[in-house]
Scaffold this motif. Structure first.
Motif, PDB file in Angstrom:
ATOM      1  N   TYR A 188     -11.831   3.602  -9.536  1.00  0.00           N
ATOM      2  CA  TYR A 188     -11.025   3.795 -10.741  1.00  0.00           C
ATOM      3  C   TYR A 188     -11.377   2.762 -11.792  1.00  0.00           C
ATOM      4  N   SER A 189     -11.101   3.113 -13.044  1.00  0.00           N
ATOM      5  CA  SER A 189     -11.371   2.182 -14.139  1.00  0.00           C
ATOM      6  C   SER A 189     -10.384   2.431 -15.273  1.00  0.00           C
ATOM      7  N   THR A 190      -9.933   1.330 -15.895  1.00  0.00           N
ATOM      8  CA  THR A 190      -9.110   1.455 -17.096  1.00  0.00           C
ATOM      9  C   THR A 190      -9.954   1.231 -18.357  1.00  0.00           C
ATOM     10  N   ASP A 191     -11.241   0.970 -18.167  1.00  0.00           N
ATOM     11  CA  ASP A 191     -12.141   0.775 -19.313  1.00  0.00           C
ATOM     12  C   ASP A 191     -12.671   2.149 -19.740  1.00  0.00           C
ATOM     13  N   ILE A 192     -11.800   2.895 -20.414  1.00  0.00           N
ATOM     14  CA  ILE A 192     -12.109   4.294 -20.737  1.00  0.00           C
ATOM     15  C   ILE A 192     -13.330   4.392 -21.661  1.00  0.00           C
ATOM     16  N   GLU A 193     -13.363   3.555 -22.687  1.00  0.00           N
ATOM     17  CA  GLU A 193     -14.508   3.602 -23.612  1.00  0.00           C
ATOM     18  C   GLU A 193     -15.806   3.198 -22.927  1.00  0.00           C
ATOM     19  N   GLU A 220       0.854  -1.202   0.000  1.00  0.00           N
ATOM     20  CA  GLU A 220       0.000   0.000   0.000  1.00  0.00           C
ATOM     21  C   GLU A 220       0.885   1.246   0.000  1.00  0.00           C
ATOM     22  N   THR A 221       0.501   2.227  -0.804  1.00  0.00           N
ATOM     23  CA  THR A 221       1.304   3.446  -0.914  1.00  0.00           C
ATOM     24  C   THR A 221       0.618   4.617  -0.225  1.00  0.00           C
ATOM     25  N   VAL A 222       1.380   5.381   0.525  1.00  0.00           N
ATOM     26  CA  VAL A 222       0.855   6.563   1.225  1.00  0.00           C
ATOM     27  C   VAL A 222       1.523   7.805   0.635  1.00  0.00           C
ATOM     28  N   PRO A 223       0.731   8.688  -0.003  1.00  0.00           N
ATOM     29  CA  PRO A 223       1.340   9.840  -0.689  1.00  0.00           C
ATOM     30  C   PRO A 223       2.012  10.804   0.276  1.00  0.00           C
ATOM     31  N   ALA A 271      -2.483  11.591  -4.588  1.00  0.00           N
ATOM     32  CA  ALA A 271      -3.377  10.628  -3.928  1.00  0.00           C
ATOM     33  C   ALA A 271      -3.865   9.574  -4.919  1.00  0.00           C
ATOM     34  N   CYS A 272      -4.184  10.013  -6.146  1.00  0.00           N
ATOM     35  CA  CYS A 272      -4.691   9.075  -7.160  1.00  0.00           C
ATOM     36  C   CYS A 272      -3.638   8.040  -7.539  1.00  0.00           C
ATOM     37  N   SER A 273      -2.390   8.468  -7.709  1.00  0.00           N
ATOM     38  CA  SER A 273      -1.389   7.490  -8.124  1.00  0.00           C
ATOM     39  C   SER A 273      -1.093   6.509  -6.998  1.00  0.00           C
ATOM     40  N   SER A 274      -1.160   6.956  -5.744  1.00  0.00           N
ATOM     41  CA  SER A 274      -1.026   6.009  -4.626  1.00  0.00           C
ATOM     42  C   SER A 274      -2.203   5.037  -4.589  1.00  0.00           C
ATOM     43  N   PHE A 275      -3.401   5.561  -4.829  1.00  0.00           N
ATOM     44  CA  PHE A 275      -4.615   4.730  -4.793  1.00  0.00           C
ATOM     45  C   PHE A 275      -4.546   3.617  -5.839  1.00  0.00           C
ATOM     46  N   ILE A 276      -4.144   3.959  -7.069  1.00  0.00           N
ATOM     47  CA  ILE A 276      -4.057   2.921  -8.110  1.00  0.00           C
ATOM     48  C   ILE A 276      -2.739   2.152  -8.012  1.00  0.00           C
ATOM     49  N   ASN A 277      -1.847   2.592  -7.116  1.00  0.00           N
ATOM     50  CA  ASN A 277      -0.568   1.907  -6.880  1.00  0.00           C
ATOM     51  C   ASN A 277       0.286   1.814  -8.147  1.00  0.00           C
ATOM     52  N   GLU A 278       0.366   2.935  -8.847  1.00  0.00           N
ATOM     53  CA  GLU A 278       1.181   3.022 -10.060  1.00  0.00           C
ATOM     54  C   GLU A 278       1.963   4.328 -10.011  1.00  0.00           C
ATOM     55  N   SER A 302     -12.121   8.616  -9.695  1.00  0.00           N
ATOM     56  CA  SER A 302     -13.028   9.618  -9.135  1.00  0.00           C
ATOM     57  C   SER A 302     -13.123   9.488  -7.625  1.00  0.00           C
ATOM     58  N   ARG A 303     -13.359  10.623  -6.970  1.00  0.00           N
ATOM     59  CA  ARG A 303     -13.571  10.718  -5.523  1.00  0.00           C
ATOM     60  C   ARG A 303     -12.466  10.013  -4.722  1.00  0.00           C
ATOM     61  N   CYS A 304     -11.237  10.192  -5.165  1.00  0.00           N
ATOM     62  CA  CYS A 304     -10.096   9.561  -4.489  1.00  0.00           C
ATOM     63  C   CYS A 304      -9.978  10.097  -3.061  1.00  0.00           C
ATOM     64  N   GLY A 305      -9.876   9.192  -2.101  1.00  0.00           N
ATOM     65  CA  GLY A 305      -9.754   9.592  -0.705  1.00  0.00           C
ATOM     66  C   GLY A 305     -11.079   9.539   0.024  1.00  0.00           C
ATOM     67  N   TYR A 306     -12.171   9.301  -0.716  1.00  0.00           N
ATOM     68  CA  TYR A 306     -13.501   9.162  -0.108  1.00  0.00           C
ATOM     69  C   TYR A 306     -13.871   7.677  -0.053  1.00  0.00           C
TER      70      TYR A 306
END
Lengths: 239, 239
Positions: free
Chosen positions: B211-216, A125-128, B135-142, B202-206
């Motif tokens: 998240y989704s990689t299915d953009i289409e 788990e990553t913490v920003p 926060a988003c990049s930590s959430f998706i762990n990338e 969306s709503r990262c931290g709530y």
């Protein structure tokens, strides 16, 4: 949190800029993994964490030599990931600490990649953390972006042509670790008539933090590794 | 800290992602200034701060209507700065709270500018916060950036031609508040063969972060205002 690995951003330097979450994990974790470029060197990340969290850490020192040799780097990333995974499999919780944000130009990215790929049974788990450029813009008390402005963040390793292109196509540009290219950047900014739109900041978050808008006057001088330049085409409000 | 104004980033949503410094100031400050777009609306920033800091706040509500009319906006920025300055001159300490980082697309920039220009006797200090994209990049762990990659951050208001140019000239691109332009962005990504290099968050931290990689597959659906897209040309490690 047994058998789990955390990647923890400790922020740019001021221990008070660590997040509550980072502190709470570091208060409980079994092992703090400390990345170092040399065995005998002190760790900045560890000194930040140690001033924010009042406890003795059990540390695991991980060596990542300063080299561009991809094979040497990969061997060290592999070894670090394996050593961490071994401890996690023994039920230990680990925190890999890193300056600034773990997802932003950090060795942590290579560890994360390896844990996710090779040790799929281990949770990571990553913490920003607060990035250096956020801390710098608060320190100089000038906005980084407003309204519909965009921002480009360029590692100085990119070189002058890429920096020129970034300056031509963006409203605001952050140059990370500008120390090595500083003199060439100053020449470029003069040529592009942007000398009054730039600010140099070093060691932000430390007691000897420093900034200057006298870009030409700073050429030729020795620069700290932790140095950033922010260029704002719309100009400063009060620098 | 009497007669002083603080600009405080409360981070992207999770109260644990507030910094120690932000919490310490909010524990002591006399008045918490709460920016709102409508009087009757709840404040996200206040709800984040209220969950991190265990005290009753005395609040000063500041109205910033959602409009592009520069004259209306300026009048509200002027009024807010004046109301804050008045309280500071009476010896009160004030904290203007803002989601994410105060120097990054925040109304705080306009207040800061006015205090520095018109109320030079009042000290104003900014405390950085975790940005949504960290926060988003930590959430998706990338990772957001590695090695010599650069990053462009584009407010979606910029429009499709600017987004295309950013995608052509940068390694990693963050689109802020992508909700309104989402469908057009999806078409652009398909055209540029980058559909597999994008992730929507969306709503990262709530609690309902997503998240989704299915953009289409996500086109045509209603999107939250707090939505980001990250495009990584080098591809994902494990998404």
């Amino acid at each position: 949190m047994k058998g789990k690995i955390f990647g923890i951003g400790v922020g740019p330097g001021d221990p008070q800029l660590m997040t509550i979450k980072a502190c709470r994990i570091l208060e409980k974790v079994d092992i703090v993994c400390v990345p170092k470029s040399k065995h005998e060197k002190d760790s900045l990340a560890l000194s930040i964490a140690g001033r924010a969290v009042d406890r003795e850490f059990e540390t695991l020192e991980l060596l990542f030599p300063m080299t561009h040799d991809k094979e040497v780097l990969k061997r060290h990333w592999d070894e670090a990931a394996e050593r961490m995974a071994q401890q996690a499999r023994e039920g230990k919780s680990l925190a890999f600490i890193t300056i600034g944000d773990p997802m932003f130009y950090s060795t942590y990215a290579y560890i994360l990649e390896r844990i996710k790929r090779n040790y799929t049974d281990i949770e990571i788990e990553t913490v920003p953390g607060i990035t250096a450029f956020s801390a710098c813009s608060s320190f100089i008390n000038e906005p980084l972006t407003e309204a519909d402005e965009n921002l480009a963040v360029i590692p100085a390793a990119y070189g002058i042509p890429a920096i020129r292109e970034a300056l031509e196509t963006n409203d605001n540009v952050v140059l990370m670790k500008v120390n090595r290219l500083y003199d060439e950047v100053a020449v470029l900014l003069k040529e592009m008539n942007l000398l009054n739109n730039a600010v140099y900041i070093s060691r932000c978050g430390y007691e000897d933090q420093f900034y200057s808008t006298d870009i030409e006057g700073m050429t030729g001088r020795e620069k700290d590794y932790m140095s950033i330049m922010i260029i704002r085409k719309a100009g400063w409000k009060s620098l």
